[in-house]
Design a protein around this motif. Structure first.
Motif, PDB file in Angstrom:
ATOM      1  N   ILE A  18      28.167  80.907  61.738  1.00 56.62           N
ATOM      2  CA  ILE A  18      28.027  80.778  60.292  1.00 56.62           C
ATOM      3  C   ILE A  18      29.094  81.595  59.565  1.00 56.62           C
ATOM      4  CG2 ILE A  18      26.498  81.340  58.359  1.00 56.62           C
ATOM      5  CD1 ILE A  18      24.147  80.604  60.088  1.00 56.62           C
ATOM      6  N   THR A  19      29.538  82.672  60.131  1.00 56.70           N
ATOM      7  CA  THR A  19      30.506  83.534  59.446  1.00 56.70           C
ATOM      8  C   THR A  19      31.837  82.836  59.181  1.00 56.70           C
ATOM      9  OG1 THR A  19      31.237  84.469  61.550  1.00 56.70           O
ATOM     10  CG2 THR A  19      29.511  85.642  60.342  1.00 56.70           C
ATOM     11  N   GLY A  20      32.199  81.838  59.968  1.00 53.00           N
ATOM     12  CA  GLY A  20      33.468  81.150  59.784  1.00 53.00           C
ATOM     13  C   GLY A  20      33.417  80.056  58.727  1.00 53.00           C
ATOM     14  N   ILE A  21      32.259  79.769  58.190  1.00 54.79           N
ATOM     15  CA  ILE A  21      32.122  78.671  57.224  1.00 54.79           C
ATOM     16  C   ILE A  21      32.632  79.111  55.862  1.00 54.79           C
ATOM     17  CG2 ILE A  21      30.455  77.226  56.016  1.00 54.79           C
ATOM     18  CD1 ILE A  21      28.714  77.262  58.454  1.00 54.79           C
ATOM     19  N   GLU A  22      33.433  78.224  55.232  1.00 52.88           N
ATOM     20  CA  GLU A  22      33.912  78.502  53.888  1.00 52.88           C
ATOM     21  C   GLU A  22      32.970  77.878  52.866  1.00 52.88           C
ATOM     22  OE1 GLU A  22      37.874  77.238  53.279  1.00 52.88           O
ATOM     23  OE2 GLU A  22      38.629  78.232  55.062  1.00 52.88           O
ATOM     24  N   ARG A  23      32.987  78.419  51.681  1.00 52.80           N
ATOM     25  CA  ARG A  23      32.147  77.906  50.599  1.00 52.80           C
ATOM     26  C   ARG A  23      32.707  76.552  50.140  1.00 52.80           C
ATOM     27  NH1 ARG A  23      29.365  81.349  46.206  1.00 52.80           N
ATOM     28  NH2 ARG A  23      28.353  79.692  45.073  1.00 52.80           N
ATOM     29  N   ALA A  24      31.839  75.601  49.906  1.00 53.47           N
ATOM     30  CA  ALA A  24      32.260  74.271  49.464  1.00 53.47           C
ATOM     31  C   ALA A  24      32.725  74.337  48.020  1.00 53.47           C
ATOM     32  CB  ALA A  24      31.105  73.292  49.579  1.00 53.47           C
ATOM     33  N   SER A  25      33.795  73.604  47.725  1.00 51.54           N
ATOM     34  CA  SER A  25      34.285  73.575  46.347  1.00 51.54           C
ATOM     35  C   SER A  25      34.280  72.125  45.865  1.00 51.54           C
ATOM     36  CB  SER A  25      35.697  74.160  46.275  1.00 51.54           C
ATOM     37  OG  SER A  25      36.576  73.397  47.066  1.00 51.54           O
ATOM     38  N   PRO A  26      33.854  71.891  44.618  1.00 53.50           N
ATOM     39  CA  PRO A  26      33.801  70.521  44.107  1.00 53.50           C
ATOM     40  C   PRO A  26      35.201  70.002  43.792  1.00 53.50           C
ATOM     41  CG  PRO A  26      33.168  72.045  42.392  1.00 53.50           C
ATOM     42  CD  PRO A  26      33.346  72.855  43.652  1.00 53.50           C
ATOM     43  N   ASN A  27      35.287  68.716  43.572  1.00 52.30           N
ATOM     44  CA  ASN A  27      36.565  68.116  43.160  1.00 52.30           C
ATOM     45  C   ASN A  27      36.967  68.686  41.804  1.00 52.30           C
ATOM     46  OD1 ASN A  27      36.670  66.523  45.420  1.00 52.30           O
ATOM     47  ND2 ASN A  27      35.624  64.803  44.457  1.00 52.30           N
ATOM     48  N   PRO A  28      38.235  68.647  41.469  1.00 56.35           N
ATOM     49  CA  PRO A  28      38.692  69.264  40.221  1.00 56.35           C
ATOM     50  C   PRO A  28      38.040  68.681  38.964  1.00 56.35           C
ATOM     51  CG  PRO A  28      40.562  68.568  41.568  1.00 56.35           C
ATOM     52  CD  PRO A  28      39.332  68.117  42.266  1.00 56.35           C
TER      53      PRO A  28
END
Length: 105
Positions: A18-28
């Motif tokens: 889990i530590t390697g997971i990045e936070r999801a970012s929405p489309n611009p």
């Protein structure tokens, strides 16, 4: 004891993956589209149809009107039939000389 140790290892592996997971970012333009939809809903409140004009209510109303009309026609037809029968009985009894109200066999 062995199962406890293997379950601890599984938990550690899971936490480290889990530590390697990045936070999801929405489309611009995601926020812009959401705001536009909300504004469109707020500005057009009269677009929805009233409950009386929904297809289910229209069909139910038409069915009820049809049922009432059919029952009125059936009632009138039966009433006319009874009157015709009574008139026929009276005319036959007068023709043959019988009293229509007395039936003595």
């Amino acid at each position: 004891m062995r199962t406890n140790q293997s379950s601890q290892e599984e938990v550690e592996k899971t936490l480290q993956s889990i530590t390697g997971i990045e936070r999801a970012s929405p489309n611009p333009f995601f926020l812009t589209r959401v705001e536009a939809r909300l504004a469109a809903r707020r500005s057009a409140p009269g677009v929805t149809t009233p409950w009386a004009f929904r297809p289910v209510w229209v069909a139910a109303s038409l069915g009820l009107a049809l049922m009432l009309n059919v029952s009125a026609v059936m009632y009138a037809r039966e009433a006319l039939t009874q009157d015709d029968q009574e008139q026929e009985t009276v005319s036959l009894s007068a023709e043959w000389g019988f009293d229509a109200t007395v039936m003595d066999w």
